[in-house]
Design a protein around this motif. Structure first.
Motif, PDB file in Angstrom:
ATOM      1  N   ASP A  55       0.857  -1.188   0.000  1.00  0.00           N
ATOM      2  CA  ASP A  55       0.000   0.000   0.000  1.00  0.00           C
ATOM      3  C   ASP A  55       0.892   1.236   0.000  1.00  0.00           C
ATOM      4  N   ASP A  56       0.893   1.970  -1.108  1.00  0.00           N
ATOM      5  CA  ASP A  56       1.811   3.103  -1.240  1.00  0.00           C
ATOM      6  C   ASP A  56       1.561   4.174  -0.185  1.00  0.00           C
ATOM      7  N   ALA A  57       0.303   4.446   0.135  1.00  0.00           N
ATOM      8  CA  ALA A  57       0.003   5.453   1.145  1.00  0.00           C
ATOM      9  C   ALA A  57       0.535   5.038   2.508  1.00  0.00           C
ATOM     10  N   SER A  58       0.393   3.753   2.838  1.00  0.00           N
ATOM     11  CA  SER A  58       0.920   3.238   4.103  1.00  0.00           C
ATOM     12  C   SER A  58       2.433   3.382   4.162  1.00  0.00           C
ATOM     13  N   VAL A  59       3.102   3.061   3.060  1.00  0.00           N
ATOM     14  CA  VAL A  59       4.559   3.162   3.003  1.00  0.00           C
ATOM     15  C   VAL A  59       4.994   4.605   3.170  1.00  0.00           C
ATOM     16  N   ARG A  60       4.394   5.507   2.431  1.00  0.00           N
ATOM     17  CA  ARG A  60       4.814   6.915   2.495  1.00  0.00           C
ATOM     18  C   ARG A  60       4.609   7.499   3.885  1.00  0.00           C
ATOM     19  N   ALA A  61       3.491   7.165   4.509  1.00  0.00           N
ATOM     20  CA  ALA A  61       3.230   7.665   5.859  1.00  0.00           C
ATOM     21  C   ALA A  61       4.248   7.121   6.849  1.00  0.00           C
TER      22      ALA A  61
END
Length: 249
Positions: A55-61
């Motif tokens: 999950d890109d959003a999870s990674v970035r956060a």
């Protein structure tokens, strides 16, 4: 204590090779953040963050939280991954996409999110976890081997892309390691004792690789002392890839 002042991310750092790597880096002075689906199992010495590398959003956060709390990022260990068994005929498209998404694109997501911070580090390094499956044909490992072969190739391309930015990129190629995933596979075998003996026998040194041995290799590649080492793959496989012994008579 060459990792004094080094700020590191270890994905999949709550168990197996990731947990051993987290412990090894911490003992040698690093501040370590564990990004894992089950962060509650991680070492209390680490900053533990729930993160889904698919999950890109999870990674970035998660990466931004590490950078904020640590004041930057110097090392990324892309260790998170899932296993797969079978020939090319045994897994459908959905399973291929699921495993590729975690094992390959997951490493891409974490590296991509960390790059702006790594570019600010005087000791930037990325270490990817590949596998003996990337360099030796193993039966019933088509999907898993494909993902680890991709990680091997990705490592070389990233090393070329980022060396002039001062970011070193290398990978480790563990042999069959004594991890929770292997133990789950053994528990499903008709004869777990015989299956374990067979796995041990195919490695020339006659036993499974320990997570701590892989962690030591990761630490070498991540260390500021290895400043001229990039685009390298380091086998930790008991000689499985390179050594050919005569049968015991």
């Amino acid at each position: 204590m060459e990792f004094e002042g080094i700020r590191a991310i270890v994905t999949g750092g709550a168990s197996g090779i990731g947990a051993a790597t987290t412990a090894h880096l911490t003992r040698r002075g690093a501040k370590v953040a564990v990004l894992d689906l089950n962060p509650e199992a991680a070492s209390e010495a680490a900053l533990s963050i729930r993160c889904d590398v698919a999950d890109d959003a999870s990674v970035r956060a998660a990466v931004e939280r590490v950078a904020r709390e640590f004041g930057g990022i110097d090392v990324v260990v892309n260790n998170a991954g899932i296993g797969a068994q079978g020939t090319v005929a045994d897994n459908d498209d959905a399973e291929w996409q699921r495993v590729l998404d975690v094992n390959v694109i997951g490493a891409v997501r974490v590296s991509r999110a960390a790059l702006p911070h790594l570019r600010q580090s005087p000791a930037a390094a990325i270490v990817n976890t590949s596998s003996i499956a990337a360099t030796a044909g193993l039966p019933a490992r088509a999907l898993y081997a494909a993902t680890k072969g991709a990680i091997r190739a990705l490592t070389l391309s990233m090393a070329a892309d980022h060396v002039r930015e001062g970011i070193r990129v290398n990978c480790v190629n563990p042999g069959t390691a004594d991890t929770p995933w292997i133990n789950r596979l053994l528990s499903q075998a008709d004869d777990p004792v015989a299956e374990r003996a067979a796995l041990e026998a195919r490695q020339p040194h006659g036993r499974l690789v320990t997570p701590e041995e892989v962690a030591a290799a990761v630490a070498y590649l991540a260390s500021p002392l290895a400043g001229s080492t990039t685009g390298t793959e380091l086998a930790v496989d008991g000689g499985m890839q390179a050594v050919r012994l005569r049968p015991v008579e």
